[in-house]
Design a protein around this motif. Structure first.
Motif: not given
Length: 86
Positions: A4-10, A43
């Motif tokens: 996942n390369d969204e800004s909310t990823s860790v 998640f």
């Protein structure tokens, strides 16, 4: 497959919660007529499934590619091809 390369990823997988004591089962869409709630997809469960699939790519030496939806199959074919010894 691709992380996942969204800004909310860790950058590391979050801890998986302790077992709830509920008997494991299958997902459901619910049934309003009987009051059965739809399953909640957490998640951490999605992360577990993703890591299982990514293990095939890693073992086969396949680089993750966002545009290729056949990477798990290709990895299995590579890993389990005739003449390959595990």
């Amino acid at each position: 497959m691709f992380l996942n390369d969204e800004s909310t990823s860790v950058t590391a997988p979050p801890a998986i919660p302790a077992a709830t004591g509920i008997t494991p089962g299958y997902f459901t869409g619910g049934n309003p007529a009987t009051g059965q709630a739809a399953s909640v997809v957490r998640f951490w469960h999605l992360n577990m499934l993703f890591q299982e699939l990514m293990a095939f790519l890693t073992a086969a030496g396949v680089a993750p590619d966002k545009a290729n939806n056949g990477q798990v199959l290709a990895s299995c074919q590579k890993l389990f091809s005739p003449g390959r010894y595990l």
